[in-house]
Design a protein around this motif. Structure first.
Motif, PDB file in Angstrom:
ATOM      1  N   VAL A 267      36.635  86.569 -14.850  1.00 30.62           N
ATOM      2  CA  VAL A 267      37.607  87.397 -14.131  1.00 30.62           C
ATOM      3  C   VAL A 267      37.666  88.783 -14.758  1.00 30.62           C
ATOM      4  CG1 VAL A 267      39.992  87.627 -13.375  1.00 30.62           C
ATOM      5  CG2 VAL A 267      38.936  85.367 -13.465  1.00 30.62           C
ATOM      6  N   ALA A 268      37.676  88.834 -16.080  1.00 28.69           N
ATOM      7  CA  ALA A 268      37.677  90.127 -16.759  1.00 28.69           C
ATOM      8  C   ALA A 268      36.418  90.912 -16.425  1.00 28.69           C
ATOM      9  CB  ALA A 268      37.787  89.922 -18.269  1.00 28.69           C
ATOM     10  N   ARG A 269      35.298  90.215 -16.267  1.00 26.65           N
ATOM     11  CA  ARG A 269      34.047  90.884 -15.911  1.00 26.65           C
ATOM     12  C   ARG A 269      34.186  91.665 -14.604  1.00 26.65           C
ATOM     13  NH1 ARG A 269      30.213  89.540 -12.311  1.00 26.65           N
ATOM     14  NH2 ARG A 269      31.187  87.501 -11.949  1.00 26.65           N
ATOM     15  N   ARG A 270      34.996  91.130 -13.666  1.00 33.07           N
ATOM     16  CA  ARG A 270      35.191  91.824 -12.391  1.00 33.07           C
ATOM     17  C   ARG A 270      36.228  92.942 -12.493  1.00 33.07           C
ATOM     18  NH1 ARG A 270      35.543  86.437 -10.608  1.00 33.07           N
ATOM     19  NH2 ARG A 270      37.752  86.696 -10.100  1.00 33.07           N
ATOM     20  N   ARG A 271      37.260  92.723 -13.304  1.00 31.42           N
ATOM     21  CA  ARG A 271      38.380  93.664 -13.316  1.00 31.42           C
ATOM     22  C   ARG A 271      38.133  94.884 -14.216  1.00 31.42           C
ATOM     23  NH1 ARG A 271      42.741  90.268 -11.724  1.00 31.42           N
ATOM     24  NH2 ARG A 271      41.882  89.062  -9.977  1.00 31.42           N
ATOM     25  N   VAL A 272      37.515  94.675 -15.371  1.00 29.38           N
ATOM     26  CA  VAL A 272      37.372  95.766 -16.341  1.00 29.38           C
ATOM     27  C   VAL A 272      36.589  96.948 -15.771  1.00 29.38           C
ATOM     28  CG1 VAL A 272      36.337  96.419 -18.552  1.00 29.38           C
ATOM     29  CG2 VAL A 272      37.727  94.345 -18.389  1.00 29.38           C
ATOM     30  N   PRO A 273      35.440  96.744 -15.112  1.00 27.22           N
ATOM     31  CA  PRO A 273      34.738  97.909 -14.566  1.00 27.22           C
ATOM     32  C   PRO A 273      35.578  98.716 -13.588  1.00 27.22           C
ATOM     33  CG  PRO A 273      33.271  96.017 -14.634  1.00 27.22           C
ATOM     34  CD  PRO A 273      34.636  95.505 -14.961  1.00 27.22           C
ATOM     35  N   LYS A 274      36.393  98.062 -12.777  1.00 29.71           N
ATOM     36  CA  LYS A 274      37.257  98.775 -11.835  1.00 29.71           C
ATOM     37  C   LYS A 274      38.288  99.621 -12.574  1.00 29.71           C
ATOM     38  CE  LYS A 274      35.870  97.343  -7.720  1.00 29.71           C
ATOM     39  NZ  LYS A 274      35.416  98.299  -6.676  1.00 29.71           N
ATOM     40  N   LEU A 275      38.831  99.066 -13.661  1.00 30.81           N
ATOM     41  CA  LEU A 275      39.801  99.813 -14.453  1.00 30.81           C
ATOM     42  C   LEU A 275      39.138 101.020 -15.108  1.00 30.81           C
ATOM     43  CD1 LEU A 275      41.606  96.765 -16.082  1.00 30.81           C
ATOM     44  CD2 LEU A 275      42.600  98.314 -14.390  1.00 30.81           C
ATOM     45  N   LEU A 276      37.917 100.835 -15.565  1.00 34.70           N
ATOM     46  CA  LEU A 276      37.196 101.951 -16.174  1.00 34.70           C
ATOM     47  C   LEU A 276      36.901 103.035 -15.133  1.00 34.70           C
ATOM     48  CD1 LEU A 276      34.685  99.991 -18.437  1.00 34.70           C
ATOM     49  CD2 LEU A 276      36.726 101.244 -19.163  1.00 34.70           C
ATOM     50  N   GLU A 277      36.570 102.618 -13.916  1.00 34.92           N
ATOM     51  CA  GLU A 277      36.326 103.589 -12.846  1.00 34.92           C
ATOM     52  C   GLU A 277      37.578 104.405 -12.556  1.00 34.92           C
ATOM     53  OE1 GLU A 277      34.900 101.555  -9.435  1.00 34.92           O
ATOM     54  OE2 GLU A 277      33.083 100.809 -10.416  1.00 34.92           O
ATOM     55  N   ALA A 278      38.748 103.775 -12.729  1.00 33.65           N
ATOM     56  CA  ALA A 278      40.018 104.472 -12.499  1.00 33.65           C
ATOM     57  C   ALA A 278      40.383 105.381 -13.670  1.00 33.65           C
ATOM     58  CB  ALA A 278      41.127 103.467 -12.242  1.00 33.65           C
ATOM     59  N   GLY A 279      39.573 105.374 -14.721  1.00 34.93           N
ATOM     60  CA  GLY A 279      39.821 106.241 -15.865  1.00 34.93           C
ATOM     61  C   GLY A 279      40.769 105.666 -16.889  1.00 34.93           C
ATOM     62  N   ALA A 280      41.080 104.374 -16.772  1.00 35.12           N
ATOM     63  CA  ALA A 280      42.020 103.761 -17.711  1.00 35.12           C
ATOM     64  C   ALA A 280      41.407 103.673 -19.107  1.00 35.12           C
ATOM     65  CB  ALA A 280      42.402 102.364 -17.227  1.00 35.12           C
TER      66      ALA A 280
END
Length: 419
Positions: free
Chosen positions: A291-304
């Protein structure tokens, strides 16, 4: 209207928490009826702002539809929690029929019917406690356990009971745990007792997996007593039923909270949609698996500014960590990890760990997504998609597959229209 006047609620949203009707089986045994009453009082204590009433399928008054009629006289919505361990005929047929009967008399009312109790951790804890009390000084690894279920014509319900026996075995350290049924289904309790005895077992704990004492519990005692008379060298101890314990009350209260979310409105998801601007802000992800594998890249794309807390990482996340895309704390979770966080995701494989993360985030007034039990978190993750400079999101109530289908259709429409 002055700035001190409360804004009116939109139509369809109840002004106070919807009442709860606990839907039980009913019994001719007074002790069982008294235990149900004690449980309802415990649930009331856990939900002090909620009206809690009980209704029963049979034998004990009032009926479920009568209890619903009572609460719907004063409320536009109600939640019904089936006080049932499995998904038998009462859960599938009798309780829904009672709900329909009441709704026919309250055409504008919203009634949310929740899932059955099942076997979440508090229920398992109660089962292990009853077994421990019965076995006394017997070591767990030298004790054979019989999990006795009700038994019914619904295969899924019987299969759930067998599955539970396996979970009890793997979490309790017992020598063996086998399933038996007190009626309708096989193997019967005497059959399992004979099987244990034939294998050389002489220390047996029988766990009647029922909520309250009643006729089923009485039959368990009768069958064990009959076996004892012909097998005097076998030591058989009978555990208590689950009873009106704190753990059971907690599960009922949790099921109510799940239903209350859906009862707040008859249109759309109960979640309030917004867009988080996370650029440069600390986001904590507890857990490093799929689940983290899917969520972390999206958060990084958002600049978090992402920090992941996990003893191990999924391969793809490990590569990102090595590249310095986020900070990895290669250890278990500590509450101090949430200091300064704007957003938290509890994504571990452990329900206990996820619950701790949610509780710590709640204490900090920080929104938190809980992957294994969405209703226990304070935020939900929508299904999102990007097309032509537009991000679309769909969020439903407990139906992620539907959310993804809707998301995909949104993306198709944006691409087709060139919006």
């Amino acid at each position: 209207m002055t700035h001190t006047d409360p804004a009116p609620l939109p139509a369809g949203i109840p002004a106070s928490p919807p009442p709860l009707v606990v839907a039980g089986h009913g019994t001719r045994v007074n002790a069982g009826a008294s235990a149900a009453s004690v449980l309802v009082d415990k649930v009331r204590a856990l939900l002090p702002d909620v009206r809690v009433e009980a209704g029963f399928v049979e034998l004990t008054p009032p009926t479920i539809d009568e209890a619903l009629d009572l609460v719907l006289e004063d409320a536009p919505a109600a939640v019904v929690v089936p006080l049932m361990i499995g998904v038998g005929g009462h859960v599938r047929d009798d309780i829904p029929e009672a709900i329909d009967a009441s709704k026919a008399r309250h055409l504008d009312a919203t009634v949310v019917y929740t899932r059955h109790l099942g076997s979440p951790k508090p229920m398992l804890d109660a089962v292990h406690a009853r077994i421990a009390s019965a076995r006394g000084d017997w070591p767990a690894e030298e004790t054979d356990v019989v999990m006795v279920g009700r038994g019914c014509t619904v295969t899924d319900a019987n299969a759930d009971h067998v599955r539970l026996s396996r979970v009890v075995f793997e979490t309790g350290g017992y020598h063996q745990v086998l399933s038996a049924f007190i009626q309708v289904a096989r193997p019967t309790l005497p059959q399992i007792l004979h099987q244990y005895y034939a294998s050389g077992s002489r220390r047996i704990v029988v766990m009647p997996h029922f909520l309250f004492t009643g006729r089923l519990d009485e039959w368990v005692h009768q069958q064990v007593d009959a076996f004892r008379t012909t097998h005097p060298d076998a030591a058989i101890r009978i555990a208590n039923v689950i009873g009106p314990c704190d753990e059971l009350a907690q599960v009922v209260a949790q099921r109510y909270k799940e239903g209350a979310l859906r009862a707040r409105t008859t249109a759309g998801s109960p979640a309030y949609l917004t867009g988080l601007l996370l650029s440069g802000r600390k986001v904590v992800v507890v857990g490093g698996g799929c689940v983290a594998r899917r969520r972390v890249p999206k958060l990084l794309e958002a600049g978090a500014r992402v920090e992941v807390v996990a003893p191990e990482l999924h391969t793809s996340l490990a590569a990102l960590a090595e590249a310095g895309a986020f900070t990895w704390h290669a250890r278990g979770y500590d509450p101090s990890d949430l200091d300064g966080a704007w957003y938290v995701l509890a994504l571990t494989d452990s329900p206990d760990a996820n619950a701790a993360v949610v509780a710590d985030a709640e204490a900090r007034h920080t929104f938190c997504v809980r992957a294994d039990s969405a209703d226990d978190g304070s935020a939900w993750t929508p299904a999102t998609g990007d097309a032509s400079g537009v991000t679309v999101a769909a969020i439903t109530t407990h139906d992620p597959l539907r959310a993804r289908r809707i998301r995909n259709r949104f993306v198709e429409l944006v691409n087709e229209e060139g919006l």
